[in-house]
Every structure is written in C-alpha cells, then in structure tokens.
Design an enzyme around this catalytic site. Structure first.
Site, PDB file in Angstrom:
ATOM      1  N   HIS A 194      19.365   6.796  -5.164  1.00 51.31           N
ATOM      2  CA  HIS A 194      19.454   6.984  -3.718  1.00 51.31           C
ATOM      3  C   HIS A 194      19.385   8.454  -3.303  1.00 51.31           C
ATOM      4  O   HIS A 194      18.807   8.782  -2.263  1.00 51.31           O
ATOM      5  CB  HIS A 194      20.758   6.357  -3.210  1.00 51.31           C
ATOM      6  CG  HIS A 194      20.728   5.972  -1.778  1.00 51.31           C
ATOM      7  ND1 HIS A 194      21.493   4.949  -1.273  1.00 51.31           N
ATOM      8  CD2 HIS A 194      20.038   6.454  -0.721  1.00 51.31           C
ATOM      9  CE1 HIS A 194      21.286   4.827   0.037  1.00 51.31           C
ATOM     10  NE2 HIS A 194      20.407   5.734   0.391  1.00 51.31           N
ATOM     11  N   PRO A 221      10.740   5.849  10.012  1.00 49.50           N
ATOM     12  CA  PRO A 221       9.395   6.207  10.458  1.00 49.50           C
ATOM     13  C   PRO A 221       9.272   6.402  11.965  1.00 49.50           C
ATOM     14  O   PRO A 221       8.271   6.934  12.441  1.00 49.50           O
ATOM     15  CB  PRO A 221       8.547   5.021   9.983  1.00 49.50           C
ATOM     16  CG  PRO A 221       9.501   3.871   9.975  1.00 49.50           C
ATOM     17  CD  PRO A 221      10.801   4.461   9.502  1.00 49.50           C
ATOM     18  N   TYR A 268      25.244   0.371   1.753  1.00 49.58           N
ATOM     19  CA  TYR A 268      25.080  -0.064   3.139  1.00 49.58           C
ATOM     20  C   TYR A 268      26.139  -1.116   3.443  1.00 49.58           C
ATOM     21  O   TYR A 268      25.932  -2.324   3.304  1.00 49.58           O
ATOM     22  CB  TYR A 268      23.687  -0.649   3.368  1.00 49.58           C
ATOM     23  CG  TYR A 268      22.542   0.332   3.240  1.00 49.58           C
ATOM     24  CD1 TYR A 268      22.751   1.704   3.205  1.00 49.58           C
ATOM     25  CD2 TYR A 268      21.229  -0.123   3.165  1.00 49.58           C
ATOM     26  CE1 TYR A 268      21.700   2.594   3.084  1.00 49.58           C
ATOM     27  CE2 TYR A 268      20.164   0.758   3.059  1.00 49.58           C
ATOM     28  CZ  TYR A 268      20.401   2.111   3.010  1.00 49.58           C
ATOM     29  OH  TYR A 268      19.341   2.981   2.899  1.00 49.58           O
ATOM     30  N   GLY A 311      14.460   5.284  15.617  1.00 48.18           N
ATOM     31  CA  GLY A 311      14.221   4.556  16.857  1.00 48.18           C
ATOM     32  C   GLY A 311      13.749   5.393  18.022  1.00 48.18           C
ATOM     33  O   GLY A 311      13.260   4.861  19.022  1.00 48.18           O
ATOM     34  N   LEU A 371      11.184   7.334  18.529  1.00 48.26           N
ATOM     35  CA  LEU A 371       9.762   7.287  18.855  1.00 48.26           C
ATOM     36  C   LEU A 371       9.327   5.963  19.466  1.00 48.26           C
ATOM     37  O   LEU A 371       8.179   5.823  19.898  1.00 48.26           O
ATOM     38  CB  LEU A 371       8.931   7.587  17.603  1.00 48.26           C
ATOM     39  CG  LEU A 371       9.098   9.006  17.044  1.00 48.26           C
ATOM     40  CD1 LEU A 371       8.394   9.144  15.698  1.00 48.26           C
ATOM     41  CD2 LEU A 371       8.570  10.037  18.034  1.00 48.26           C
TER      42      LEU A 371
END
Length: 329
Positions: free
Chosen positions: A130, A209, A56, A213, A215
């Site tokens: 990963h 989840p 990242y 973004g 939802l």
C-alpha cells in the site's frame, strides 16, 4: 465493457471501482446491505475490477467495525471467477488517521491471511504494497510477494505510491503487474513514471482520477464534508482558494464535456484512458447513477492532439497543491 491488460496478462474493465468510500474516508460507512447491493449492481452494469484494502475500515452507528474487504467479498462471492479483486497490505491508521507503515515479511503474511478470510477467497488477484516502508528494502518485499505467488495465496502483485528506483529494484526480484498512484488532471506528477512502466511492462492504476470527486463538478465552495471521517474536509481543492485556482480548469472541462456530449467526470477520465492503453482509473462512488456515469468514460474518444491541447493548458495553470493529502486514497 472494454477491457485492458495490466502487466502481462491481468485483464480488467477499462474503468475499475475504488471501493474505499463504502466504509472509509467518505463520512459514515454505508449500511452493509446497501453497500453489498450497490457493489453487486456495479458488477451487473459492467465493472469487473474492484479495489479495496485491509485498512479501509470505518465505525458503524452501533459501534461495530465496517470492513471494506468483507463488503466486497460478500457482494462478489458468487461471481468470483468473473471479477478481479485487488487489495493491499502494509498500512494501518493511527487514531489521528496518520499512517503506520509496516511491510515486514511477517506483517505481509499475516495481512494476506486476514484479507483472504475477510474476502472469502482462496487467492487474491492483485495484492499491493500500500505504501513504501522505509524500514524494509524493496527486494525483501518483492521476495515475500514471490513466495506468496508460489504458494498460491496471490496471483499478481503491485505497489502503490512507488518511485522509479523502488519499482525497478522490486521488479528485478519479482515482476510487478501494476502500480497504483494518484493521477488526475489536477495531479500529474506520476506521469514521469510512464516511460519506465512501458519499459518494464507494468500497468498503471489511477486512484482519485477525479481529484476525490472535485472534477465531477458536483461540488461548490459551500459543500460540506464531515470533519474527521471525510478526508475531503481537509483537501486543498475544496477550500475557497482551491475553487478559485481551479476555475480555469473547470471551465475547460465544461467546454470539453459540452463538445463531447458528456459530463466533466467522464471527460476527466477519458483524458487518461486515451493517453495510454495501460492506464485504468478506479473512481469511487456510492451512488448508482455516478457508477453508471463513470463507466461511460470508456466510451469517449479524445485524439492525441486534443490530449496535447489539454496538457498544454494544464501546464499554464496554477492548481491547488495537494501536499500531505497525496497519501489519502
């Protein structure tokens, strides 16, 4: 803040924080001092589970590299004994952002040393492979992780985007604490792993989840994302077709949110939190108000019958197909 147990004994906040967006895949990296301050505020408001990875990274305006692990380490160093930090190895990004997979023992060992240095830690709480590397057998990866545990370099290990067969073979060599797979109302395919996780005693950490973004209901078909550095610019849910296909789902979320006096984002995560006691979502955000909102998902109760009703409704929806975007975290 309610806590949950991953595996046998790893206690984490019921909602964790995916830290990737501070330096990778969500546009330009956040300025370092701002990122560190925001991460620290997340801890102060109740987050104790922070997810990062060696890959990242992003490019700062001055041309320097923003290392996500360094941000997380600096923000949490003086509360080290009060948080659980997860990071990952085995993936690097090519210039075109495609994934280079390498889970060879030598690479894992080099990666763990680099992560420990960037995080400023003596041991990593949860260390993920990963992505599955087709060139390396799961038994080899698991034995390397077992050695690192014996050496005190890591405390627990996990696998991201695993399959049942890979998980079983790896777990037989060195018990896996958690798998981290994509999971949301729009991406339910990994639900088939739940019986296996329950059999083996493995936790489930849900990345994206809120479908990156989507939802949250905060975006429209006119929302723009920076090409190249913001992965959402290529995600199918953010296309005009994606918005149209998702209309029924967003209307359902809106009704549930109104019923629960909550937000669509909170309901979307409450759906998984109330489904299984070993699921821990790790939504990502760089905004304090969003971090506080996401944490509130743990306070919403959905009954088994309500969850079943939602699942039945989802079964009848033709939602955007993620395809290759499955790999983007």
């Amino acid at each position: 803040m309610e806590t949950r147990i991953l595996g046998n004994d790893l206690e984490v906040s019921a909602v964790g924080l995916g830290c990737m967006g501070f330096s990778h895949a969500s546009g330009a990296p956040t300025e370092k001092s701002v990122a560190v301050k925001t991460l620290r505020e997340a801890y102060e408001m109740g987050y104790t589970f922070f997810d990062t990875a060696e890959c990242y990274t992003g490019v700062n305006p001055d041309g320097s590299t923003s290392y996500n692990e360094e941000l997380v380490g600096e923000a949490l160093r003086d509360v080290r004994d009060k948080v659980v930090i997860a990071t990952k190895c085995g993936v690097h990004h090519a210039p075109d952002q495609s994934l280079i997979l390498d889970s060879s023992p030598a690479t894992i060992r080099a990666s763990v040393e680099g992560s420990l240095k960037r995080l400023g830690m003596d041991a990593i709480d949860l260390y993920y492979q990963h992505r599955i590397d087709p060139k390396v057998e799961p038994e080899v990866v698991a034995e390397t992780m077992a050695e690192l545990i014996r050496e005190g370099k890591i405390k627990h290990w996990g696998i991201s985007e695993t399959t049942e067969d890979y998980l079983r073979r790896a777990h037989a060599v060195c018990p896996v604490t958690a798998v981290e797979n994509r999971y949301s109302l729009m991406a339910r395919w990994h639900g088939s792993l739940f019986p296996v996780l329950e059999e083996l005693g493995v936790g489930f950490v849900a990345f994206s989840p809120m479908a990156n973004g989507f939802l949250s209901g905060a975006y429209t078909v006119d929302s723009k994302f920076e090409p190249g550095t913001d992965y959402r610019s290529k995600m199918p849910q953010y296309t005009p077709e994606g918005f149209e296909k998702s209309r029924a789902l967003m209307e359902l979320l809106g009704r549930l949110a109104e019923e629960k006096n909550a937000t669509p984002a909170q309901v979307s995560m409450a759906w998984m939190l109330c489904k299984k006691p070993y699921i821990v979502p790790i939504p990502g955000s760089r905004k304090i108000e969003r971090l506080r909102e996401n944490l509130g998902a743990g306070e919403i109760e959905l009954s088994e019958s309500k969850i079943a009703t939602i699942d039945t409704a989802l079964d009848g929806m033709e939602l955007p197909v993620f395809g290759g975007s499955k790999i983007n975290k």
